[in-house]
Design a protein around this motif. Structure first.
Motif, PDB file in Angstrom:
ATOM      1  N   GLU A 179       0.687  -1.335   0.251  1.00 20.52           N
ATOM      2  CA  GLU A 179       0.150   0.014   0.048  1.00 20.52           C
ATOM      3  C   GLU A 179       0.809   1.283   0.089  1.00 20.52           C
ATOM      4  O   GLU A 179       0.552   2.359  -0.642  1.00 20.52           O
ATOM      5  N   HIS A 180       2.052   1.264   0.628  1.00 17.05           N
ATOM      6  CA  HIS A 180       2.990   2.637   0.944  1.00 17.05           C
ATOM      7  C   HIS A 180       4.159   2.306  -0.051  1.00 17.05           C
ATOM      8  O   HIS A 180       5.180   3.042   0.204  1.00 17.05           O
ATOM      9  N   ALA A 184       3.131   3.184  -5.479  1.00 12.43           N
ATOM     10  CA  ALA A 184       1.529   2.871  -5.282  1.00 12.43           C
ATOM     11  C   ALA A 184       0.576   4.009  -5.924  1.00 12.43           C
ATOM     12  O   ALA A 184      -0.456   3.953  -6.090  1.00 12.43           O
ATOM     13  N   ASP A 185       1.187   5.235  -6.351  1.00  7.62           N
ATOM     14  CA  ASP A 185       0.567   6.564  -6.612  1.00  7.62           C
ATOM     15  C   ASP A 185       0.396   6.483  -8.238  1.00  7.62           C
ATOM     16  O   ASP A 185      -0.043   7.436  -8.804  1.00  7.62           O
ATOM     17  N   ASN A 186       1.448   5.646  -8.910  1.00  7.65           N
ATOM     18  CA  ASN A 186       1.606   5.841 -10.079  1.00  7.65           C
ATOM     19  C   ASN A 186       0.542   5.018 -11.017  1.00  7.65           C
ATOM     20  O   ASN A 186      -0.463   4.394 -10.559  1.00  7.65           O
ATOM     21  N   TYR A 244       7.180  -6.505  -4.282  1.00  4.26           N
ATOM     22  CA  TYR A 244       6.216  -6.524  -5.240  1.00  4.26           C
ATOM     23  C   TYR A 244       6.074  -7.916  -5.788  1.00  4.26           C
ATOM     24  O   TYR A 244       6.745  -9.013  -5.701  1.00  4.26           O
ATOM     25  N   SER A 245       4.909  -8.095  -6.678  1.00  4.05           N
ATOM     26  CA  SER A 245       4.871  -9.305  -7.272  1.00  4.05           C
ATOM     27  C   SER A 245       3.969  -8.984  -8.655  1.00  4.05           C
ATOM     28  O   SER A 245       3.359  -8.011  -8.976  1.00  4.05           O
ATOM     29  N   ILE A 246       3.944 -10.104  -9.576  1.00  2.00           N
ATOM     30  CA  ILE A 246       3.184  -9.995 -10.858  1.00  2.00           C
ATOM     31  C   ILE A 246       2.142 -11.351 -10.852  1.00  2.00           C
ATOM     32  O   ILE A 246       2.802 -12.474 -10.521  1.00  2.00           O
ATOM     33  N   LEU A 247       0.861 -10.983 -11.047  1.00  2.98           N
ATOM     34  CA  LEU A 247       0.218 -12.200 -10.966  1.00  2.98           C
ATOM     35  C   LEU A 247      -0.790 -12.302 -12.276  1.00  2.98           C
ATOM     36  O   LEU A 247      -0.731 -10.950 -12.880  1.00  2.98           O
ATOM     37  N   GLY A 261      -3.580  -4.712   3.531  1.00  2.00           N
ATOM     38  CA  GLY A 261      -4.110  -4.455   2.289  1.00  2.00           C
ATOM     39  C   GLY A 261      -2.648  -4.206   1.191  1.00  2.00           C
ATOM     40  O   GLY A 261      -1.539  -4.134   1.617  1.00  2.00           O
ATOM     41  N   PHE A 262      -3.149  -4.243   0.011  1.00  2.00           N
ATOM     42  CA  PHE A 262      -2.185  -3.834  -1.022  1.00  2.00           C
ATOM     43  C   PHE A 262      -2.900  -3.281  -2.076  1.00  2.00           C
ATOM     44  O   PHE A 262      -4.026  -3.305  -2.441  1.00  2.00           O
ATOM     45  N   VAL A 263      -1.973  -2.983  -3.207  1.00  2.00           N
ATOM     46  CA  VAL A 263      -2.762  -2.211  -4.232  1.00  2.00           C
ATOM     47  C   VAL A 263      -2.174  -3.024  -5.603  1.00  2.00           C
ATOM     48  O   VAL A 263      -1.235  -3.702  -5.801  1.00  2.00           O
ATOM     49  N   THR A 264      -3.128  -2.757  -6.774  1.00  2.00           N
ATOM     50  CA  THR A 264      -2.895  -3.572  -7.915  1.00  2.00           C
ATOM     51  C   THR A 264      -2.702  -2.361  -8.957  1.00  2.00           C
ATOM     52  O   THR A 264      -3.247  -1.440  -8.984  1.00  2.00           O
ATOM     53  N   LYS A 265      -1.777  -2.769  -9.950  1.00  2.00           N
ATOM     54  CA  LYS A 265      -1.372  -1.647 -11.111  1.00  2.00           C
ATOM     55  C   LYS A 265      -1.531  -2.441 -12.284  1.00  2.00           C
ATOM     56  O   LYS A 265      -0.748  -3.558 -12.309  1.00  2.00           O
TER      57      LYS A 265
END
Length: 302
Positions: A179-180, A184-186, A244-247, A261-265
């Protein structure tokens, strides 16, 4: 040479699955002598030794494994023949065993199973989960009718020639960040941006090779910090800000089991999404049950 009977094939499957004449007789509600005699007659009819008999029970010979796979397919064909004689599609009945790639199963199967069992209550549906290699082998030995798998064609091999596939949906890869995290804001992230960062690699075969192929295609070396074959472990480590990871597979909840929590991009420049496919043994006619299940999958994923 004497004839092979369907009853002998049923006894063969029961003995192979239970591992002993005693257990098979119990499952079939028959005497041990009746099962033992039928198995001996079967071996005489096919001209090969199907079982190795030992103190602990029975085990299949190498050729016995193939006989078992053929027996399962023949019995499934007979079962489908009976169902085909019924006039209404809602009268579908019989056994259907579906395999599903481990990380797809909890995301994909529940809604499909709920819908399929509602529409076809007479079908005895069961499922197993596992890796690609495990499920492909279970298709070959006849213990699965269908398997839901990703088409990992990054190496241009696709599925082996003895397996046929039906595309159900496509799933594009995406990035999972703490999350941080500084990104994360990109918006969408590139592999060039991600490569120096610590990577939590989802490594359930062939998933790890698939994700690493992204970096290889751009002559990049990822900074792998941890590897895991667990989808939820990937999410938990990312939520703990360990990388980070890629799924490929997505859920509706961006939170680990710990409540973090986490964010997705979006992953920019990523290869096309993986196809989710229904896979079966080539050259084997699908039962009506299996065809109905594929139709259910398409309906749920569109």
């Amino acid at each position: 040479m004497s004839s092979v009977t369907l009853r002998q094939l049923e006894y063969l499957v029961a003995a192979a699955e239970t591992g002993s004449v005693t257990a098979a007789a119990g499952r079939l509600y028959l005497s041990q002598s009746a099962v033992s005699t039928a198995l001996a007659d079967l071996e005489e009819a096919v001209g090969v030794q199907v079982f190795i008999r030992h103190a602990r029970g029975l085990s299949l010979t190498g050729v016995g494994q193939q006989v078992l796979a053929d027996a399962r397919r023949l019995l499934a064909g007979v079962d489908d023949l009976k169902n085909s004689a019924r006039e209404a599609s809602e009268s579908l009945s019989g056994r259907l065993v579906v395999g599903c790639y481990s990380t797809l199963a909890p995301i994909l199967l529940p809604r499909i199973i709920a819908s399929f069992t509602e529409h076809h209550p007479g079908v005895d549906l069961s499922f197993v989960e596992g890796s690609h290699l495990t499920l492909e082998e279970q298709l070959r030995n006849g213990s699965l009718d269908l398997a839901l798998l990703y088409d990992y064609d990054f190496d241009r091999r696709g599925f082996p020639r003895d397996l046929s596939s039906h595309v159900l949906a496509a799933t594009p890869p995406y990035v999972v960040l703490p999350e941080h995290h500084k990104f994360a804001d990109n918006g969408a992230l590139s592999l060039q941006q991600l490569a120096p960062e610590p990577l939590i690699l989802f490594d359930l075969p062939p998933g790890g090779d698939y994700f690493l192929s992204f970096f290889a295609a751009e002559d990049l070396e990822p900074n792998i910090r941890f590897r895991t074959t667990s989808f939820e472990m990937v999410r938990a480590l990312v939520a703990r800000e360990l990388g980070y990871s890629i799924l490929s597979q997505r859920t509706n909840i961006n939170m680990s089991y710990e409540g973090r929590g986490f964010v997705t991009k979006q992953l920019s420049g990523a290869p096309r999404g993986l196809n989710v496919c229904a896979v079966h043994l080539s050259g084997v006619r699908l039962t009506r049950r299996a065809t109905a299940f594929i139709d259910e999958c398409r309906g749920a994923l569109t």
